[in-house]
Design an enzyme around this catalytic site. Sequence first.
Site, mmCIF file in Angstrom:
data_model
loop_
_atom_site.group_PDB
_atom_site.id
_atom_site.type_symbol
_atom_site.label_atom_id
_atom_site.label_comp_id
_atom_site.label_asym_id
_atom_site.label_seq_id
_atom_site.Cartn_x
_atom_site.Cartn_y
_atom_site.Cartn_z
ATOM 1 N N SER A 1 69.827 34.729 35.657
ATOM 2 C CA SER A 1 68.312 35.270 35.674
ATOM 3 C C SER A 1 67.620 33.944 36.629
ATOM 4 C CB SER A 1 67.546 35.622 34.393
ATOM 5 O OG SER A 1 67.350 34.448 33.877
ATOM 6 N N CYS A 2 68.043 33.296 36.720
ATOM 7 C CA CYS A 2 67.380 32.138 37.798
ATOM 8 C C CYS A 2 67.530 32.501 39.219
ATOM 9 C CB CYS A 2 68.267 30.624 37.658
ATOM 10 S SG CYS A 2 67.801 29.747 35.998
ATOM 11 N N VAL A 3 66.792 32.176 40.102
ATOM 12 C CA VAL A 3 66.785 32.322 41.438
ATOM 13 C C VAL A 3 66.857 30.851 42.147
ATOM 14 C CG1 VAL A 3 65.484 33.356 43.354
ATOM 15 C CG2 VAL A 3 65.264 34.407 41.228
#
Lengths: 160, 234
Positions: A30-32
């Site tokens: 879910s990190c960018v």
Amino acid sequence: MNSDINVGIGEDSIVSNGENKLLKATGLGSCVGVFIYDKERKIGGLAHILLPRSPNHKDKKSLKYADVALNDLINDLINKGARKDNLVAKIVGGAQLYFVENDTLKIGERNIESVENILKEMQIPILGKDVGGNYGRTMEAYISDGRVRVISFKVKEKWI
Amino acid sequence: MDKKEMSYFYLDAFKELGNIGAGHAASSLSGLTSRSVQVSVPEVKLLLLNELDDEIGGSNIVIGNITQIKDEMSEINGFIYIFFPKESAYNVVDMLLGLDLGTTNDLDEMGESAISEVCNILTSSFCDAFADFLGVSILPSPPKFCEDMSGALLDYILAVTMEEVPDDNVVVFLTRFKCVDDLGDAGCSVAVGDNSVINDKEFGFDCYLIFFPGKSMSKIIDLLVKKYEYYNNV
């Protein structure tokens, strides 16, 4: 390329062309990962963002938040010789790996939205993106030509 | 208790708590696979975000379950993340289904549900023992099966934990189970604390169980202090 710089969660790193290094963010769920670079001056930086926004805007100096991290990254790039008008961005990640019951828990989507808004506010165009979906990604950013390689376990490798 | 005594007390209590949970999970794992399983001394760690990535993150493909714990009665919340590195998961499937070791090299539906079941059993053993020790009940939500990069799976847990507790540190209870089984014989042993990774010539497995208590850490401390006071008639 002789060495990689691994950018962990809540970190950012800058590399200029002379250093001959690639920037890497492994295991983006879910990190960018946001790669911002100046093609003319060959300088670029990568931020690994965990959450969309810092809870109390000013006093938190933690780079895990999109707003804080992007501000910091862009200021650093400009301090190190990049020109604001030349900056462009590529974003990767923001997936949702498993089902969640509740919309507020869709952290990947919220991260992408927040990063896109912030970049728009700062007038930095997004040249390429590989976001969303339900699988993790690893990104590698090459400073020499600004290309980003996206590797994942479910989908074939991609260049953006 | 003075401050120094207090911190030793916590450290011991956390270790014991981790130990009990991990011990129960290990005996379940051992029973399921009919192998002897080595348990590392459970560690309670305060890790920085980037350290966590080095420890259990990265782009290695792992297979396991993520279970969210939400118990409004006991106020114990958090996540339990159990995973096997890919090769280990295949070996465990062989052990469970009674196949020759080395047969499985991809997960079909049967394999998925076998691994998922192992993880469920480990999760409930851990939760039961943990809850029992603290004198509360802990109800895990339905677990989510997952197969992806370890670091990517971790993201969601970290994001939820960090939204609740805006800090750069995260508390984890970390245990590693290991079984080395070179010829498929039941008896096996390795030195505890041995950090070597199972190689392809061996048919063993490696398994990690990590509990992220998040904001309920303070509740856990309260319960431990109460327990201490009860037994020492303070």
